[in-house]
Design an enzyme around this catalytic site. Sequence first.
Site, mmCIF file in Angstrom:
data_model
loop_
_atom_site.group_PDB
_atom_site.id
_atom_site.type_symbol
_atom_site.label_atom_id
_atom_site.label_comp_id
_atom_site.label_asym_id
_atom_site.label_seq_id
_atom_site.Cartn_x
_atom_site.Cartn_y
_atom_site.Cartn_z
ATOM 1 N N ILE A 219 0.777 -1.179 0.053
ATOM 2 C CA ILE A 219 -0.204 -0.089 0.047
ATOM 3 C C ILE A 219 0.860 1.372 -0.149
ATOM 4 O O ILE A 219 0.347 2.387 -0.193
ATOM 5 C CB ILE A 219 -1.028 0.079 1.202
ATOM 6 N N ASP A 220 2.170 1.190 0.524
ATOM 7 C CA ASP A 220 2.965 2.308 0.473
ATOM 8 C C ASP A 220 3.368 2.770 -1.217
ATOM 9 O O ASP A 220 3.842 3.872 -1.471
ATOM 10 C CB ASP A 220 4.346 1.865 1.064
ATOM 11 N N ARG A 265 6.976 4.093 5.367
ATOM 12 C CA ARG A 265 8.066 4.126 6.030
ATOM 13 C C ARG A 265 9.366 5.132 5.191
ATOM 14 O O ARG A 265 10.049 5.790 5.900
ATOM 15 C CB ARG A 265 8.843 2.825 6.169
#
Length: 482
Positions: A219-220, A265
């Site tokens: 999903i990043d 992240r």
Amino acid sequence: MLDCANPHDKSTSEVSSFILEDVPHLSDYIPDLPTYPDPLQNNPSYSVVAQYYVNVDDTVAQQIVVHKNSPRGTHFRRAGPAQKVYFDSEEVYACIVTCGGLCPGLNTVIREIVCGLYHMYGVHKVLGIQGGYPGFYSRNTVPLTPKVVNDIHKRGGTILGTSYGGHDTSKIVDSIEDRGINQVYILGGFGTQMEAAMIFEEVRRRGLKVAVVGIPKTIDNDIPVIDKSIGFDTAVEEAQRAINSAHVEAESAENGIGVVKLMGRYSGFIAMYATLASRDVDCCLIPESPFYLEGPGGLLEFVEKRLKEQGHMVIVIAEGACQELLSGNPSIAYKQGASADILLPDVGLWLSQKIKDHFAKRQKMAINLKYIDCLADPTYMIRAIPSNASDNVFCTLLAQSAVHGAMAGYTGFTVGPVNGRNCYIPFHLINEGEKRVVITDRMWARLLSSTHQPSFLNPKDITGEREEHQTSDGQNQPEIAD
């Protein structure tokens, strides 16, 4: 990599119109493979399609905006059904495995691979590998049929289960060989695709007729080359719900501040797109865009200014933002159990406390701050939900493209959209590095225009970023999103 005018001519070496980043084919290392007519020609659902076969010479351009006199650049093989297939439907024994973290759409992809094999190609032997890579040699398996997977797209997670780690190339390929599996569909993110490439190399070394296909999942949205990966649209939509809640809280209180921490992240795509979609965000902070807290032009000064102007504000921050400002190890906090999810210091909690401390020193302005953590255990509210309508359609097209590629004999590739067209991309390109938001592109400028936040960059930073973002011939690389 081929530099050729005819993308099907693998022997061409002369300089010509474009470079084809072609994918391996079973016939490259197994001679004299028989071919079969594509079963789709007898499928009534496809009888109304004027041209349902993809021409072997069809390619997809990686860069569609070019200067008039510039080369046509890199192309990829277009995904879709081929006129001849390299598997007899009755001999196909396929397996599906999901690895790594959860994301919306996994069950949809599983469903559409199974239904695509059954209904388009007449394949009736599909196996689900449970528990990620270790499931090949240490866990139970489950037969998958259209009846078994019929309603799974309505659920979050994966019916096969998943795990981090446990990759043992030799054991996995031994299991594939022992079971007689000849098509392997691997759903996973950046690390999983690297391990899928290792499986392919071992399969090729042993000379096995096994198609190894990767389907990108994160999903990043940080997988390179492709436009987006499954679950991203759903993640952005769900992130908006958290932002809306934060906005309601902030607007309802005097000097209200809503801080929302989203996943990301190393790449801030979810935060950026959710901010653009919401229009209620006053400041978006992502890993790619450094900022500072104190002093003129700092974040705290901007927060104070915005509160004086409108009486409330919403801050969206990606989990990997400003890690260099946190005390202790700036990169890794710790690992939890066998998970490969690196748990970073809680930047949202840290930022909230910094804002509170700042205004506590200024007794003339009391604030009311609410912090919403979309990564808080046990929910992981964004990644554990079912996929939305947009992602369901996307997952269907991706799964069917993967099936078409495997049946056509291609292997060692990841399937994904490039400039809106699904294509087959060699593993080595997917594994070259993670995709990041480019803060000198227009999409980030649009965000700054929406939030009216400062860039927090000095001119030297911007100049350096632009220089890095240019190709060797001086042309700008295409935007990540336009």
